[in-house]
Motif scaffolding. Structure first.
Motif, mmCIF file in Angstrom:
data_model
loop_
_atom_site.group_PDB
_atom_site.id
_atom_site.type_symbol
_atom_site.label_atom_id
_atom_site.label_comp_id
_atom_site.label_asym_id
_atom_site.label_seq_id
_atom_site.Cartn_x
_atom_site.Cartn_y
_atom_site.Cartn_z
ATOM 1 N N PRO A 84 26.825 17.699 -11.951
ATOM 2 C CA PRO A 84 26.451 17.888 -13.287
ATOM 3 C C PRO A 84 25.800 16.373 -13.798
ATOM 4 C CG PRO A 84 28.689 18.235 -12.955
ATOM 5 C CD PRO A 84 27.888 17.950 -11.444
ATOM 6 N N ASP A 85 26.692 15.279 -13.525
ATOM 7 C CA ASP A 85 26.350 14.036 -14.035
ATOM 8 C C ASP A 85 25.725 13.158 -12.661
ATOM 9 O OD1 ASP A 85 27.313 14.539 -16.629
ATOM 10 O OD2 ASP A 85 29.190 14.359 -15.650
ATOM 11 N N ALA A 86 24.600 12.792 -12.656
ATOM 12 C CA ALA A 86 23.892 12.075 -11.577
ATOM 13 C C ALA A 86 24.836 10.777 -11.630
ATOM 14 C CB ALA A 86 22.479 11.893 -11.762
ATOM 15 N N ASN A 87 25.040 10.255 -10.405
ATOM 16 C CA ASN A 87 26.187 9.215 -10.275
ATOM 17 C C ASN A 87 25.381 7.990 -10.020
ATOM 18 O OD1 ASN A 87 28.435 10.753 -10.848
ATOM 19 N ND2 ASN A 87 28.610 11.295 -8.960
ATOM 20 N N THR A 88 24.128 7.818 -9.481
ATOM 21 C CA THR A 88 23.436 6.824 -8.950
ATOM 22 C C THR A 88 22.083 6.563 -9.440
ATOM 23 O OG1 THR A 88 22.424 7.630 -6.927
ATOM 24 C CG2 THR A 88 24.775 6.982 -6.745
ATOM 25 N N ASP A 135 23.063 23.043 -10.365
ATOM 26 C CA ASP A 135 23.628 24.314 -9.988
ATOM 27 C C ASP A 135 24.343 24.189 -8.951
ATOM 28 O OD1 ASP A 135 24.221 26.765 -8.874
ATOM 29 O OD2 ASP A 135 22.146 27.753 -9.663
ATOM 30 N N ALA A 136 25.893 24.093 -8.940
ATOM 31 C CA ALA A 136 26.624 23.635 -7.784
ATOM 32 C C ALA A 136 26.472 24.697 -6.760
ATOM 33 C CB ALA A 136 28.022 23.566 -8.263
ATOM 34 N N GLY A 137 26.265 26.009 -7.174
ATOM 35 C CA GLY A 137 26.310 27.149 -6.026
ATOM 36 C C GLY A 137 25.284 26.986 -5.354
ATOM 37 N N ARG A 138 24.091 26.600 -5.575
ATOM 38 C CA ARG A 138 22.953 26.546 -4.842
ATOM 39 C C ARG A 138 22.796 24.978 -4.053
ATOM 40 N NH1 ARG A 138 18.477 29.828 -8.030
ATOM 41 N NH2 ARG A 138 19.255 28.875 -9.731
ATOM 42 N N LEU A 139 23.564 23.992 -4.675
ATOM 43 C CA LEU A 139 23.465 22.606 -4.315
ATOM 44 C C LEU A 139 21.893 22.419 -4.630
ATOM 45 C CD1 LEU A 139 25.153 22.434 -0.904
ATOM 46 C CD2 LEU A 139 26.019 21.930 -3.036
ATOM 47 N N ALA A 140 21.534 22.477 -5.894
ATOM 48 C CA ALA A 140 20.073 22.097 -6.366
ATOM 49 C C ALA A 140 20.049 21.685 -7.817
ATOM 50 C CB ALA A 140 19.359 23.374 -6.060
ATOM 51 N N ALA A 191 11.878 25.676 -11.348
ATOM 52 C CA ALA A 191 11.804 24.960 -10.177
ATOM 53 C C ALA A 191 12.991 24.784 -9.637
ATOM 54 C CB ALA A 191 10.685 23.872 -10.225
ATOM 55 N N VAL A 192 13.575 25.114 -8.659
ATOM 56 C CA VAL A 192 14.972 25.000 -8.127
ATOM 57 C C VAL A 192 14.687 23.923 -6.901
ATOM 58 C CG1 VAL A 192 16.817 25.998 -7.134
ATOM 59 C CG2 VAL A 192 15.652 27.341 -8.648
ATOM 60 N N VAL A 193 15.164 22.657 -7.170
ATOM 61 C CA VAL A 193 14.779 21.627 -6.084
ATOM 62 C C VAL A 193 16.283 21.292 -5.283
ATOM 63 C CG1 VAL A 193 14.027 19.286 -5.665
ATOM 64 C CG2 VAL A 193 13.088 20.816 -7.673
ATOM 65 N N SER A 194 16.310 21.565 -4.107
ATOM 66 C CA SER A 194 17.562 21.347 -3.344
ATOM 67 C C SER A 194 17.887 19.918 -3.372
ATOM 68 C CB SER A 194 17.376 22.237 -1.850
ATOM 69 O OG SER A 194 16.560 21.115 -1.234
#
Length: 106
Positions: free
Chosen positions: A5-9, A37-42, A58-61
């Motif tokens: 949920p929070d991009a770390n880098t 979306d943690a369930g889809r790793l995207a 757009a669901v980007v893995s």
């Protein structure tokens, strides 16, 4: 990479910014929001535009995001014709993975 949920880098933030930039170029004037979306790793990018089409997702893995450096992300999305898929999806999600692009019922 530690997607979530929070991009770390800085690298993750740059990759997300590169996807957003591509979508803004392809859908000028559209509102673009994204969330993890943690369930889809995207990362899900919701594109809201006035007129025809309205909402598009757009669901980007994370696998796809990890595969390209930020400078190459736009070229990769162009090569996969992601915008064309989003325009023709008609209510379906557009899933972007290392394997390619797929339209799925949302």
């Amino acid at each position: 990479m530690a997607w979530g949920p929070d991009a770390n880098t800085e690298d993750e933030l740059e990759k997300l910014a590169a996807v957003r930039s591509y979508l803004h170029e392809q859908f000028p004037g559209a509102s673009i929001r994204d969330s993890y979306d943690a369930g889809r790793l995207a990362q899900v990018f919701r594109i809201e535009s006035d007129g025809v089409g309205g909402l598009r997702d757009a669901v980007v893995s994370t696998e796809f995001l990890d595969e390209y450096i930020p400078e190459k992300m736009g070229k990769a999305l162009i090569g996969l014709r992601v915008a064309e898929h989003l325009r023709s999806a008609k209510g379906r999600e557009v899933l972007v993975t290392s394997w390619g692009v797929e339209e799925k019922e949302g």
